[in-house]
Motif scaffolding. Structure first.
Motif, PDB file in Angstrom:
ATOM      1  N   ALA A   6       0.847  -1.192   0.000  1.00 60.94           N
ATOM      2  CA  ALA A   6       0.000   0.000   0.000  1.00 60.94           C
ATOM      3  C   ALA A   6       0.883   1.243   0.000  1.00 60.94           C
ATOM      4  O   ALA A   6       1.881   1.298   0.707  1.00 60.94           O
ATOM      5  CB  ALA A   6      -0.893  -0.007   1.229  1.00 60.94           C
ATOM      6  N   PRO A   7       0.526   2.252  -0.811  1.00 58.79           N
ATOM      7  CA  PRO A   7       1.306   3.482  -0.789  1.00 58.79           C
ATOM      8  C   PRO A   7       1.068   4.234   0.519  1.00 58.79           C
ATOM      9  O   PRO A   7       0.072   3.998   1.214  1.00 58.79           O
ATOM     10  CB  PRO A   7       0.781   4.268  -1.981  1.00 58.79           C
ATOM     11  CG  PRO A   7      -0.595   3.756  -2.205  1.00 58.79           C
ATOM     12  CD  PRO A   7      -0.568   2.322  -1.769  1.00 58.79           C
ATOM     13  N   THR A   8       1.978   5.137   0.839  1.00 59.68           N
ATOM     14  CA  THR A   8       1.763   5.944   2.037  1.00 59.68           C
ATOM     15  C   THR A   8       0.563   6.858   1.828  1.00 59.68           C
ATOM     16  O   THR A   8       0.112   7.077   0.706  1.00 59.68           O
ATOM     17  CB  THR A   8       3.010   6.784   2.362  1.00 59.68           C
ATOM     18  OG1 THR A   8       3.243   7.674   1.273  1.00 59.68           O
ATOM     19  CG2 THR A   8       4.223   5.917   2.608  1.00 59.68           C
ATOM     20  N   ARG A   9       0.059   7.382   2.907  1.00 58.81           N
ATOM     21  CA  ARG A   9      -1.125   8.237   2.843  1.00 58.81           C
ATOM     22  C   ARG A   9      -0.872   9.476   1.983  1.00 58.81           C
ATOM     23  O   ARG A   9      -1.741   9.891   1.215  1.00 58.81           O
ATOM     24  CB  ARG A   9      -1.550   8.645   4.253  1.00 58.81           C
ATOM     25  CG  ARG A   9      -2.838   9.422   4.296  1.00 58.81           C
ATOM     26  CD  ARG A   9      -3.278   9.718   5.715  1.00 58.81           C
ATOM     27  NE  ARG A   9      -3.377   8.541   6.550  1.00 58.81           N
ATOM     28  CZ  ARG A   9      -4.479   7.809   6.674  1.00 58.81           C
ATOM     29  NH1 ARG A   9      -5.549   8.134   6.027  1.00 58.81           N
ATOM     30  NH2 ARG A   9      -4.497   6.759   7.470  1.00 58.81           N
ATOM     31  N   ASN A  10       0.328  10.062   2.078  1.00 56.44           N
ATOM     32  CA  ASN A  10       0.641  11.256   1.291  1.00 56.44           C
ATOM     33  C   ASN A  10       0.689  10.954  -0.201  1.00 56.44           C
ATOM     34  O   ASN A  10       0.156  11.711  -1.010  1.00 56.44           O
ATOM     35  CB  ASN A  10       1.973  11.860   1.742  1.00 56.44           C
ATOM     36  CG  ASN A  10       1.890  12.458   3.124  1.00 56.44           C
ATOM     37  OD1 ASN A  10       0.829  12.841   3.584  1.00 56.44           O
ATOM     38  ND2 ASN A  10       3.018  12.517   3.797  1.00 56.44           N
ATOM     39  N   LEU A  50       0.421   6.676  -8.425  1.00 56.40           N
ATOM     40  CA  LEU A  50      -0.229   5.638  -7.619  1.00 56.40           C
ATOM     41  C   LEU A  50       0.398   4.274  -7.889  1.00 56.40           C
ATOM     42  O   LEU A  50       0.632   3.497  -6.955  1.00 56.40           O
ATOM     43  CB  LEU A  50      -1.724   5.607  -7.937  1.00 56.40           C
ATOM     44  CG  LEU A  50      -2.623   4.827  -7.016  1.00 56.40           C
ATOM     45  CD1 LEU A  50      -2.522   5.333  -5.583  1.00 56.40           C
ATOM     46  CD2 LEU A  50      -4.063   4.926  -7.489  1.00 56.40           C
ATOM     47  N   LEU A  51       0.723   3.980  -9.131  1.00 53.02           N
ATOM     48  CA  LEU A  51       1.378   2.733  -9.474  1.00 53.02           C
ATOM     49  C   LEU A  51       2.759   2.632  -8.840  1.00 53.02           C
ATOM     50  O   LEU A  51       3.112   1.603  -8.256  1.00 53.02           O
ATOM     51  CB  LEU A  51       1.509   2.606 -10.995  1.00 53.02           C
ATOM     52  CG  LEU A  51       2.289   1.398 -11.495  1.00 53.02           C
ATOM     53  CD1 LEU A  51       1.488   0.127 -11.280  1.00 53.02           C
ATOM     54  CD2 LEU A  51       2.646   1.580 -12.944  1.00 53.02           C
ATOM     55  N   ILE A  52       3.529   3.706  -8.924  1.00 53.60           N
ATOM     56  CA  ILE A  52       4.867   3.713  -8.311  1.00 53.60           C
ATOM     57  C   ILE A  52       4.766   3.555  -6.797  1.00 53.60           C
ATOM     58  O   ILE A  52       5.571   2.857  -6.178  1.00 53.60           O
ATOM     59  CB  ILE A  52       5.636   4.990  -8.695  1.00 53.60           C
ATOM     60  CG1 ILE A  52       5.997   4.951 -10.174  1.00 53.60           C
ATOM     61  CG2 ILE A  52       6.885   5.164  -7.861  1.00 53.60           C
ATOM     62  CD1 ILE A  52       6.551   6.250 -10.702  1.00 53.60           C
ATOM     63  N   GLY A  53       3.770   4.200  -6.195  1.00 52.45           N
ATOM     64  CA  GLY A  53       3.574   4.067  -4.762  1.00 52.45           C
ATOM     65  C   GLY A  53       3.240   2.646  -4.356  1.00 52.45           C
ATOM     66  O   GLY A  53       3.590   2.199  -3.250  1.00 52.45           O
ATOM     67  N   ASN A  54       2.565   1.906  -5.241  1.00 53.75           N
ATOM     68  CA  ASN A  54       2.244   0.511  -4.958  1.00 53.75           C
ATOM     69  C   ASN A  54       3.435  -0.408  -5.140  1.00 53.75           C
ATOM     70  O   ASN A  54       3.566  -1.427  -4.463  1.00 53.75           O
ATOM     71  CB  ASN A  54       1.094   0.016  -5.832  1.00 53.75           C
ATOM     72  CG  ASN A  54      -0.241   0.494  -5.333  1.00 53.75           C
ATOM     73  OD1 ASN A  54      -0.422   0.727  -4.162  1.00 53.75           O
ATOM     74  ND2 ASN A  54      -1.176   0.650  -6.241  1.00 53.75           N
ATOM     75  N   LEU A  55       4.303  -0.082  -6.084  1.00 56.98           N
ATOM     76  CA  LEU A  55       5.440  -0.951  -6.380  1.00 56.98           C
ATOM     77  C   LEU A  55       6.570  -0.827  -5.382  1.00 56.98           C
ATOM     78  O   LEU A  55       7.270  -1.809  -5.112  1.00 56.98           O
ATOM     79  CB  LEU A  55       5.971  -0.664  -7.780  1.00 56.98           C
ATOM     80  CG  LEU A  55       5.069  -1.118  -8.935  1.00 56.98           C
ATOM     81  CD1 LEU A  55       5.681  -0.690 -10.257  1.00 56.98           C
ATOM     82  CD2 LEU A  55       4.859  -2.611  -8.904  1.00 56.98           C
ATOM     83  N   PHE A  56       6.789   0.346  -4.845  1.00 55.78           N
ATOM     84  CA  PHE A  56       7.914   0.574  -3.956  1.00 55.78           C
ATOM     85  C   PHE A  56       7.422   0.855  -2.531  1.00 55.78           C
ATOM     86  O   PHE A  56       6.496   1.622  -2.325  1.00 55.78           O
ATOM     87  CB  PHE A  56       8.769   1.748  -4.445  1.00 55.78           C
ATOM     88  CG  PHE A  56       9.353   1.526  -5.808  1.00 55.78           C
ATOM     89  CD1 PHE A  56      10.406   0.647  -5.975  1.00 55.78           C
ATOM     90  CD2 PHE A  56       8.844   2.171  -6.903  1.00 55.78           C
ATOM     91  CE1 PHE A  56      10.932   0.421  -7.232  1.00 55.78           C
ATOM     92  CE2 PHE A  56       9.359   1.954  -8.161  1.00 55.78           C
ATOM     93  CZ  PHE A  56      10.410   1.092  -8.333  1.00 55.78           C
ATOM     94  N   ASN A  57       8.082   0.245  -1.579  1.00 59.20           N
ATOM     95  CA  ASN A  57       7.726   0.457  -0.177  1.00 59.20           C
ATOM     96  C   ASN A  57       8.115   1.850   0.285  1.00 59.20           C
ATOM     97  O   ASN A  57       9.132   2.397  -0.129  1.00 59.20           O
ATOM     98  CB  ASN A  57       8.437  -0.574   0.706  1.00 59.20           C
ATOM     99  CG  ASN A  57       7.761  -1.899   0.674  1.00 59.20           C
ATOM    100  OD1 ASN A  57       6.573  -1.990   0.427  1.00 59.20           O
ATOM    101  ND2 ASN A  57       8.510  -2.951   0.924  1.00 59.20           N
ATOM    102  N   LYS A  58       7.353   2.401   1.168  1.00 53.03           N
ATOM    103  CA  LYS A  58       7.652   3.660   1.858  1.00 53.03           C
ATOM    104  C   LYS A  58       7.875   4.839   0.921  1.00 53.03           C
ATOM    105  O   LYS A  58       8.743   5.670   1.146  1.00 53.03           O
ATOM    106  CB  LYS A  58       8.866   3.503   2.771  1.00 53.03           C
ATOM    107  CG  LYS A  58       8.727   2.391   3.761  1.00 53.03           C
ATOM    108  CD  LYS A  58       7.599   2.630   4.713  1.00 53.03           C
ATOM    109  CE  LYS A  58       7.481   1.484   5.695  1.00 53.03           C
ATOM    110  NZ  LYS A  58       6.257   1.476   6.412  1.00 53.03           N
ATOM    111  N   LEU A  59       7.110   4.923  -0.154  1.00 56.95           N
ATOM    112  CA  LEU A  59       7.234   6.058  -1.054  1.00 56.95           C
ATOM    113  C   LEU A  59       6.043   6.968  -0.879  1.00 56.95           C
ATOM    114  O   LEU A  59       4.947   6.577  -0.758  1.00 56.95           O
ATOM    115  CB  LEU A  59       7.324   5.584  -2.504  1.00 56.95           C
ATOM    116  CG  LEU A  59       7.536   6.666  -3.527  1.00 56.95           C
ATOM    117  CD1 LEU A  59       8.917   7.299  -3.327  1.00 56.95           C
ATOM    118  CD2 LEU A  59       7.412   6.106  -4.923  1.00 56.95           C
TER     119      LEU A  59
END
Length: 59
Positions: A6-10, A50-59
């Protein structure tokens, strides 16, 4: 196979705001006369974020 996180809230908030703004610009609800390419790239940029946020942790 990479695991999605899951991406961070920001990241999620910024991506959703960009997608919503792109859709509003594309529908031309406010009659601003914005170029459709700007609306397209705003929506696409939000989706990619949103895709990048899903692929990488803590982004």
């Amino acid at each position: 196979m990479p695991r999605l996180s899951a991406p961070t809230r920001n990241t999620f908030s910024i991506a959703i705001v960009a997608i919503v703004i792109g859709i509003i610009l594309w529908m031309d609800v406010l009659d601003l006369g914005v170029d459709p390419e700007v609306a397209y790239w705003t929506t696409t940029g939000g989706a990619v974020l949103l895709l990048i946020g899903n692929l990488f942790n803590k982004l």
